[in-house]
Design an enzyme around this catalytic site. Structure first.
Site, PDB file in Angstrom:
ATOM      1  N   GLY A  49      -6.320  38.640  50.522  1.00  0.00           N
ATOM      2  CA  GLY A  49      -6.668  37.261  50.840  1.00  0.00           C
ATOM      3  C   GLY A  49      -5.734  36.315  50.101  1.00  0.00           C
ATOM      4  N   GLN A  54      -3.016  28.471  46.304  1.00  0.00           N
ATOM      5  CA  GLN A  54      -2.322  29.468  45.468  1.00  0.00           C
ATOM      6  C   GLN A  54      -0.802  29.417  45.663  1.00  0.00           C
ATOM      7  OE1 GLN A  54      -5.268  32.750  46.695  1.00  0.00           O
ATOM      8  NE2 GLN A  54      -4.639  33.414  44.678  1.00  0.00           N
ATOM      9  N   CYS A  97      -7.254  38.982  41.553  1.00  0.00           N
ATOM     10  CA  CYS A  97      -6.749  37.712  42.088  1.00  0.00           C
ATOM     11  C   CYS A  97      -5.245  37.678  41.879  1.00  0.00           C
ATOM     12  CB  CYS A  97      -7.415  36.536  41.362  1.00  0.00           C
ATOM     13  SG  CYS A  97      -6.884  34.928  41.980  1.00  0.00           S
ATOM     14  N   LEU A  98      -4.523  37.289  42.936  1.00  0.00           N
ATOM     15  CA  LEU A  98      -3.063  37.243  42.833  1.00  0.00           C
ATOM     16  C   LEU A  98      -2.609  36.157  41.852  1.00  0.00           C
ATOM     17  CD1 LEU A  98      -2.298  37.733  46.635  1.00  0.00           C
ATOM     18  CD2 LEU A  98      -2.228  39.462  44.812  1.00  0.00           C
ATOM     19  N   HIS A 139     -14.734  34.505  47.309  1.00  0.00           N
ATOM     20  CA  HIS A 139     -13.661  34.379  46.314  1.00  0.00           C
ATOM     21  C   HIS A 139     -12.641  33.320  46.775  1.00  0.00           C
ATOM     22  CE1 HIS A 139     -10.561  36.269  43.498  1.00  0.00           C
ATOM     23  NE2 HIS A 139      -9.802  35.539  44.309  1.00  0.00           N
ATOM     24  N   GLU A 140     -12.229  33.414  48.047  1.00  0.00           N
ATOM     25  CA  GLU A 140     -11.199  32.486  48.552  1.00  0.00           C
ATOM     26  C   GLU A 140     -11.745  31.062  48.668  1.00  0.00           C
ATOM     27  OE1 GLU A 140      -8.273  33.492  48.499  1.00  0.00           O
ATOM     28  OE2 GLU A 140      -8.698  35.631  48.423  1.00  0.00           O
ATOM     29  N   HIS A 143     -11.494  29.267  45.525  1.00  0.00           N
ATOM     30  CA  HIS A 143     -10.158  28.691  45.279  1.00  0.00           C
ATOM     31  C   HIS A 143     -10.075  27.262  45.835  1.00  0.00           C
ATOM     32  CE1 HIS A 143      -7.689  31.812  43.471  1.00  0.00           C
ATOM     33  NE2 HIS A 143      -8.036  32.704  44.366  1.00  0.00           N
TER      34      HIS A 143
HETATM   35  O1  K1U Z   1      -5.765  36.059  44.920  1.00  0.00           O
HETATM   36  C1  K1U Z   1      -6.533  36.238  45.842  1.00  0.00           C
HETATM   37  O2  K1U Z   1      -7.366  35.414  46.130  1.00  0.00           O
HETATM   38  C2  K1U Z   1      -6.431  37.534  46.620  1.00  0.00           C
HETATM   39  C3  K1U Z   1      -7.331  38.636  46.105  1.00  0.00           C
HETATM   40  C4  K1U Z   1      -8.551  38.684  46.997  1.00  0.00           C
HETATM   41  C5  K1U Z   1      -9.743  39.448  46.488  1.00  0.00           C
HETATM   42  C6  K1U Z   1      -9.664  40.742  46.057  1.00  0.00           C
HETATM   43  C7  K1U Z   1     -10.782  41.414  45.608  1.00  0.00           C
HETATM   44  C8  K1U Z   1     -11.995  40.783  45.622  1.00  0.00           C
HETATM   45  C9  K1U Z   1     -12.072  39.495  46.036  1.00  0.00           C
HETATM   46  C10 K1U Z   1     -10.963  38.817  46.490  1.00  0.00           C
HETATM   47  C11 K1U Z   1      -6.534  39.925  46.168  1.00  0.00           C
HETATM   48  O3  K1U Z   1      -6.077  40.320  47.198  1.00  0.00           O
HETATM   49  S1  K1U Z   1      -6.310  40.822  44.704  1.00  0.00           S
HETATM   50  C12 K1U Z   1      -5.411  42.260  45.219  1.00  0.00           C
HETATM   51  C13 K1U Z   1      -6.228  43.249  45.959  1.00  0.00           C
HETATM   52  O4  K1U Z   1      -7.445  43.167  45.984  1.00  0.00           O
HETATM   53  C14 K1U Z   1      -5.568  44.368  46.676  1.00  0.00           C
HETATM   54  C15 K1U Z   1      -4.218  44.550  46.635  1.00  0.00           C
HETATM   55  C16 K1U Z   1      -3.636  45.598  47.322  1.00  0.00           C
HETATM   56  C17 K1U Z   1      -4.396  46.460  48.054  1.00  0.00           C
HETATM   57  C18 K1U Z   1      -5.757  46.301  48.104  1.00  0.00           C
HETATM   58  C19 K1U Z   1      -6.353  45.249  47.418  1.00  0.00           C
HETATM   59 ZN    ZN Z   2      -7.892  34.714  44.018  1.00  0.00          ZN
END
Ligand code: K1U
Ligand code: ZN
Length: 176
Positions: A49, A54, A97-98, A139-140, A143
């Site tokens: 996401g 971001q 979270c990225l 979560h998004e 943000h």
């Molecule tokens: O930064 C963000 O908002 C993105 C975040 C979204 C998220 C992940 C987990 C729970 C709630 C919201 C991410 O994508 S973190 C990276 C991640 O989860 C992932 C990366 C590679 C493969 C699978 C998952």
């Molecule tokens: Zn995030």
């Protein structure tokens, strides 16, 4: 058509991440070009996401793809998303979270939410989200309000998370 661009993802403690995002007036080609860039940026990271803020654009826009490895891509686009109903029952999920790279912590979220949003073409959609979809959209949408998942942690854990990100970035900057 404008070529897609991978944009830099802002990380904590960048103040822009605390901004409240603004509604989009109309879904235009410009909105779609931004969503294309967001998706490309999210796939490159990689993540599941991404909210526009971001990448430094404080507008109510989210992209998501919850397809599992080996499945076809399934991009989702959310413009001006609203939560209409929230199930009372909550469940913890280990979130990442990225904007807070390499930090993973449990957060309690509603297990099911009813959503309203505009899609890539500006069409209004109302639907229920559950499982990972429910976790990710909450979560998004946080943000969009300037809230990060680390804001649900103790002050100690939050400060540690921010320091960890800053330290990693300092080390990366000197090429260590
Ligand atoms: O930064 C963000 O908002 C993105 C975040 C979204 C998220 C992940 C987990 C729970 C709630 C919201 C991410 O994508 S973190 C990276 C991640 O989860 C992932 C990366 C590679 C493969 C699978 C998952
Ligand atoms: Zn995030």
């Amino acid at each position: 058509m404008k070529p897609m661009t991978i944009r830099p993802i802002l990380t904590v403690p960048n103040k822009i991440l605390k901004q409240v995002s603004k509604p989009v007036e109309k879904v235009t080609d410009e909105t779609r070009a931004l969503m294309d860039d967001m998706l490309e940026t999210m796939y490159d990271a990689p993540g599941i996401g991404l909210a526009a803020v971001q990448i430094g654009v404080p507008l109510n826009i989210i992209v998501m793809d919850l397809a599992k490895e080996g499945e076809d891509p399934a991009p989702r686009y959310f413009v001006n998303p609203e939560i209409l109903e929230l199930e009372d029952e909550q469940k913890p999920y280990e979130e990442g979270c990225l904007s807070v790279p390499d930090v993973y912590e449990d957060v309690d979220r509603s297990i099911r939410v009813k959503l309203k949003y505009l899609d890539y073409h500006g069409k209004e959609i109302t639907e229920w989200a559950d499982d990972l979809y429910a976790v990710c959209i909450q979560h998004e949408m946080d943000h969009l309000k300037g809230v990060l998942f680390i804001d649900y942690l103790s002050r100690l854990k939050r400060n540690r998370a921010v320091k960890k990100v800053q330290k990693a970035e300092k080390l990366n900057a000197v090429g260590a």
